[in-house]
Design an enzyme around this catalytic site. Structure first.
Site, PDB file in Angstrom:
ATOM      1  N   LEU A  92       0.873  -1.206   0.101  1.00  0.00           N
ATOM      2  CA  LEU A  92      -0.002  -0.177   0.047  1.00  0.00           C
ATOM      3  C   LEU A  92       0.988   1.293   0.018  1.00  0.00           C
ATOM      4  CD1 LEU A  92      -2.391  -1.125   2.828  1.00  0.00           C
ATOM      5  CD2 LEU A  92      -3.090  -0.743   0.520  1.00  0.00           C
TER       6      LEU A  92
ATOM      7  N   GLU B 182     -10.308   0.689   8.056  1.00  0.00           N
ATOM      8  CA  GLU B 182     -10.027  -0.378   8.902  1.00  0.00           C
ATOM      9  C   GLU B 182      -8.750  -0.467   9.603  1.00  0.00           C
ATOM     10  OE1 GLU B 182      -9.485  -4.365   6.386  1.00  0.00           O
ATOM     11  OE2 GLU B 182     -10.002  -2.786   4.836  1.00  0.00           O
TER      12      GLU B 182
ATOM     13  N   LYS C 264      -4.902  -0.964  10.279  1.00  0.00           N
ATOM     14  CA  LYS C 264      -3.876  -1.724   9.639  1.00  0.00           C
ATOM     15  C   LYS C 264      -2.852  -2.537  10.373  1.00  0.00           C
ATOM     16  CE  LYS C 264       0.150  -0.756   6.218  1.00  0.00           C
ATOM     17  NZ  LYS C 264       1.227  -1.525   7.054  1.00  0.00           N
TER      18      LYS C 264
ATOM     19  N   ASP D 155      -0.589  -4.838  12.394  1.00  0.00           N
ATOM     20  CA  ASP D 155       0.924  -4.892  12.078  1.00  0.00           C
ATOM     21  C   ASP D 155       1.490  -6.345  12.484  1.00  0.00           C
ATOM     22  OD1 ASP D 155       3.603  -4.145  11.896  1.00  0.00           O
ATOM     23  OD2 ASP D 155       3.878  -3.183  13.864  1.00  0.00           O
TER      24      ASP D 155
ATOM     25  N   TYR E 174      -8.703  -9.624   5.229  1.00  0.00           N
ATOM     26  CA  TYR E 174      -9.254  -8.459   4.575  1.00  0.00           C
ATOM     27  C   TYR E 174      -8.955  -8.198   3.051  1.00  0.00           C
ATOM     28  CZ  TYR E 174      -4.151  -7.698   5.452  1.00  0.00           C
ATOM     29  OH  TYR E 174      -2.802  -7.953   5.037  1.00  0.00           O
TER      30      TYR E 174
ATOM     31  N   LYS F 237     -10.006   2.030   1.778  1.00  0.00           N
ATOM     32  CA  LYS F 237     -10.071   1.229   0.443  1.00  0.00           C
ATOM     33  C   LYS F 237     -11.339   1.743  -0.203  1.00  0.00           C
ATOM     34  CE  LYS F 237      -7.932  -2.859   2.259  1.00  0.00           C
ATOM     35  NZ  LYS F 237      -8.079  -3.923   2.869  1.00  0.00           N
TER      36      LYS F 237
ATOM     37  N   LYS G 255      -0.946   6.242   8.108  1.00  0.00           N
ATOM     38  CA  LYS G 255      -0.260   5.737   9.240  1.00  0.00           C
ATOM     39  C   LYS G 255      -0.246   6.584  10.477  1.00  0.00           C
ATOM     40  CE  LYS G 255       2.707   2.872   8.657  1.00  0.00           C
ATOM     41  NZ  LYS G 255       3.832   2.424   7.730  1.00  0.00           N
TER      42      LYS G 255
ATOM     43  N   CYS H  25      17.865 -10.025  46.586  1.00  0.00           N
ATOM     44  CA  CYS H  25      16.667  -9.735  46.281  1.00  0.00           C
ATOM     45  C   CYS H  25      16.253  -8.204  46.991  1.00  0.00           C
ATOM     46  CB  CYS H  25      15.528 -10.934  46.772  1.00  0.00           C
ATOM     47  SG  CYS H  25      13.749 -10.263  46.665  1.00  0.00           S
TER      48      CYS H  25
ATOM     49  N   CYS I  33      13.494  -8.569  49.991  1.00  0.00           N
ATOM     50  CA  CYS I  33      13.479  -9.096  51.008  1.00  0.00           C
ATOM     51  C   CYS I  33      15.081  -9.394  51.641  1.00  0.00           C
ATOM     52  CB  CYS I  33      12.870 -10.725  51.221  1.00  0.00           C
ATOM     53  SG  CYS I  33      13.550 -11.862  50.090  1.00  0.00           S
TER      54      CYS I  33
ATOM     55  N   CYS J  12      14.889 -14.577  43.369  1.00  0.00           N
ATOM     56  CA  CYS J  12      14.887 -14.704  44.671  1.00  0.00           C
ATOM     57  C   CYS J  12      14.895 -15.993  45.421  1.00  0.00           C
ATOM     58  CB  CYS J  12      13.806 -13.836  45.180  1.00  0.00           C
ATOM     59  SG  CYS J  12      13.680 -14.088  47.142  1.00  0.00           S
TER      60      CYS J  12
ATOM     61  N   CYS K 172       9.740 -13.741  51.362  1.00  0.00           N
ATOM     62  CA  CYS K 172       9.839 -12.348  50.449  1.00  0.00           C
ATOM     63  C   CYS K 172       8.495 -11.832  50.033  1.00  0.00           C
ATOM     64  CB  CYS K 172      10.399 -12.891  49.091  1.00  0.00           C
ATOM     65  SG  CYS K 172      10.552 -11.568  47.915  1.00  0.00           S
TER      66      CYS K 172
END
Ligand code: IVH
Length: 706
Positions: A98, A131, A133, A135, A242, A306, A330, A424, A427, A448, A454
């Site tokens: 596109l 709609e 896009k 990823d 789509y 579209k 975008k 840790c 604790c 830990c 803890c």
């Protein structure tokens, strides 16, 4: 097929360890066969329900016998055996890309261009679909007579890779179209991964000692392009339809109608898709989708418009490799530069230490970011991220910002490499990196070891402590424990047993809590008192030591008999050269990992204090032999000579667990002598008394399956 005996009639809880081991092998075999039928040949021979039942049984047994889980357990594998390499597929209709719009003006220009090209006057409506896009990565699915025959990646747009086997493992992709369909149809769309699944996958990656994926798109692409479809199947990728390629019959007028048809055929289509008329409405939909972006649960990087009318799409055609009738609007860039002020270590509920970058707040893709994950110690070292560095931040997975890289020339002169803590922060207990058995080297995660005390882990540990297979205190479940923890009534296991005593002195009495009363408080105190005496196996299991499940806890309980003996042995076992260590790892079912976990647990003074405090309140009872239906139940057995496959204490514990009595010397009451090499006087005496004598191997044959 397998010729192993099957124990399908025995419920998992009733299986002996020997039976369970065999049953797991049988189930793995059986499931692999059905996976091949389903994913490989696309012709399952059992119903989904029957298949699920097999899987369910397999995971129940694995839960009960974690030490028996197979390396290639069906729980980690779905699908069929690896392919050599992907075949090439030439797309019958090229898969295009596109062109982009970055501003509202670009969108206006796009619509103007179309009007000019088609010669539409201002009175004619130009309807568009809008709609998200997605990823991810695009895929093309070819159906012949309604049946999925080829699934391919986009590749260079002309030639893609044949990933049919992998695409068949994707739940959103129908193997067979529903309703009516043309003889040939190619449905196209996007393979993607949700944020939740991405996070879980990365956790699994880390646990397995593998590098995390940078973002959901990479994770989806990596999952789809696996030569081993079992891997794709274990990765939760999804699909939105789509677009289309070849279509034998053209019986639709608009883009919207085709998308509706996709839905009827059984595809997922994006619910945010809208029809709009005029640039203003298009931009309005764009803004609405942009606002929803961070809460969608998957990555999108723009909005695709579209032309709705298909006859106009036809007339508009293509310029170079993009259609004239569509454009991607975008969203703003998702990367930004900022300064890392600190690295904070967070402790998760399971004790994992996760470094979090504290950043100067910066806007990334429209959202203000001030924290970013750094994953683990290796990741920090690999990127050499230091406090004071200028860093590039990216919102990968939209919700979890990450540090992409350090801008090296802006590094302060006095900066030093970050040192990952070995204590840790929640604790003060030791934090360690375990040896990952799969890789034979250090795990990526630092954990830990102060499990019981803890604060970051306390609630989870306490819930485990009272859980059904641990202390199982009536009226004190996970919800109640959570409440008691936050009220400060219970912060460590021993506190449970002093609730009543403290309650009598407290102003905030239990009986005064909402929904409580004299009776509920009394019942709880009673239920707690009932558990002051408890089996040693449950006691050990309740401590929540890493890698110590019920079965291993039982083995430890049977081997050592008392907590004192266990602790003494484990203390000595701290020295890996010691006999105590060798004895510990020699217990069938306790490998080096479980052994080290027990050693580490008791080596942590905080845990010792918590266990000591608990032992002032409860008395663990030696585990009694339970079985009475085994070949050795009720028999008196003597072991002599050197045993090769088990230690003496282990042999004793196992025999006792099978209902046998183990004696130290031969008498007229002895039923059986198990004699290893080097057996001396006991063997002679047994022979003279006519006592049955068997070898160690004979012993295992005898108790096999018991
Ligand atoms: S339509 C002929 N719709 O964007 C046009 N593409 O830059 C076919 N994409 O390769 C594409 N979401 O991977 C379309 N809703 C959507 C999309 C979408 C994501 C991707 C697709 C394509 C790329 C083009």
């Amino acid at each position: 097929m397998t010729d192993l005996p099957d124990y399908t009639d025995i419920t998992p809880a009733k299986l002996t360890s020997g039976q369970a081991a065999k049953e797991l092998v049988r189930l793995a075999d059986e499931l692999a066969r059905h996976d091949q039928k389903y994913y490989g040949d696309d012709s399952p021979i059992i119903s989904d329900g029957e298949y699920d039942a097999l899987r369910q049984r397999n995971s129940e047994i694995e839960k009960l016998f974690p030490e028996l889980v197979l390396d290639d357990s069906p729980s980690n594998r779905v699908g069929v055996a690896p392919q050599e390499k992907f075949e090439k597929v030439t797309h019958s209709v090229p898969m295009l890309s596109l062109s982009n719009a970055f501003s509202d003006e670009d969108v206006q220009d796009f619509c103007d261009r179309i009007r000019r090209f088609l010669g539409l006057d201002d009175t004619l409506e130009l309807a568009m679909t809008a709609e998200p896009k997605i990823d991810g990565l695009s895929a093309s699915l070819r159906y012949e007579h309604g049946k999925l025959v080829v699934g391919a990646t986009r590749g260079d747009g002309q030639v893609g890779e044949n990933v049919t086997v992998n695409l068949r493992t994707v739940k959103d992709i129908p193997h067979q179209l529903r309703g009516e369909f043309p003889d040939v149809v190619e449905v196209r769309g996007e393979i993607y991964m949700s944020h939740a699944d991405f996070i879980q996958l990365n956790q699994r990656q880390e646990e397995a000692g593998k590098p995390p994926f940078a973002n959901p798109r990479n994770a989806a692409a990596g999952s789809l392009r696996q030569l081993d479809s079992t891997i794709t199947a274990s990765r939760p990728v999804k699909f939105f339809a789509y677009a289309w390629g070849e279509l034998a019959v053209q019986s639709w007028d608009t883009q919207m109608q085709v998308i509706d048809q996709f839905r009827l055929w059984g595809f997922e289509v994006n619910p945010l898709m809208k029809r709009c008329v005029g640039v203003d409405e298009m931009i309005r939909v764009y803004r609405i989708i942009e606002q929803q972006r961070s809460s969608l649960g998957y990555d999108i990087d723009g909005v695709v418009y579209k032309v709705d009318r298909l006859d106009w799409q036809q007339r508009l055609g293509f310029v170079s490799r993009s259609p004239r009738w569509a454009i991607a609007h975008k969203f703003p860039a998702e990367k930004a530069t900022t300064v890392l002020r600190d690295i904070e270590i967070q402790v998760g509920r399971t004790g994992q230490l996760t470094p979090v970058a504290k950043l100067d707040p910066v806007t990334v893709g429209g959202v203000v970011v001030s924290n970013a994950t750094l994953h683990n110690a290796d990741e920090i070292a690999r990127k050499d991220v230091r406090i004071g560095d200028t860093v590039i931040v990216q919102r990968a997975g939209d919700v979890i910002p990450q540090i992409v890289e350090v801008v090296e020339d802006k590094r302060p002169k006095d900066s030093e490499p970050f040192e990952f803590p070995s204590i840790c922060p929640a604790c003060g207990s030791k934090a360690v990196r375990e040896i990952n058995p799969a890789r034979g080297r250090e795990d990526v995660a630092t954990r830990c070891t102060g499990g019981l005390i803890c604060p970051a882990q306390a609630v989870e540990r306490l819930k485990h402590f009272v859980s059904r297979n641990a202390f199982d205190i009536e009226g004190l479940g996970a919800k109640q424990i959570e409440a008691f923890y936050h009220e400060g009534r219970v912060t460590r296991p021993a506190d449970i047993f002093t609730i009543e005593e403290r309650d009598s002195r407290s102003l905030k009495k239990l009986k005064d809590r909402e929904g409580w009363g004299d009776l509920s408080a009394k019942n709880l105190f009673e239920a707690i008192d009932n558990k002051r005496s408890i089996g040693l196996d449950r006691f050990i299991f309740a401590l929540g030591i890493r890698h110590i499940g019920e079965t291993t806890a039982r083995l430890l309980a049977r081997t050592y008999g008392t907590v004192e003996a266990l602790i003494e042995a484990v203390d000595e076992a701290g020295d890996e050269e010691s006999a105590a260590y060798l004895d510990l790892v020699a217990i069938d079912g306790i490998g080096g990992i479980a052994a080290n976990a027990v050693i580490q647990f008791f080596a942590e003074p905080h845990n010792r204090e918590a266990v000591d405090a608990l032992l002032e309140q409860v008395s663990p009872q030696p585990v009694e032999a339970v079985a009475n239906d085994t070949p050795v139940a009720g028999k008196t057995v003597v072991f002599t000579g050197s045993l090769e496959k088990m230690t003496r204490s282990e042999a004793k514990a196992r025999a006792e667990s099978l209902g046998a009595k183990v004696a130290g010397s031969i008498s007229a009451k002895t039923d059986l002598l198990v004699a290893g090499p080097g057996a001396g006087s006991k063997l002679k005496k047994a022979e003279s008394l006519g006592v049955e004598v068997i070898s160690e191997e004979g012993w295992f044959d005898l108790i096999e399956g018991a």
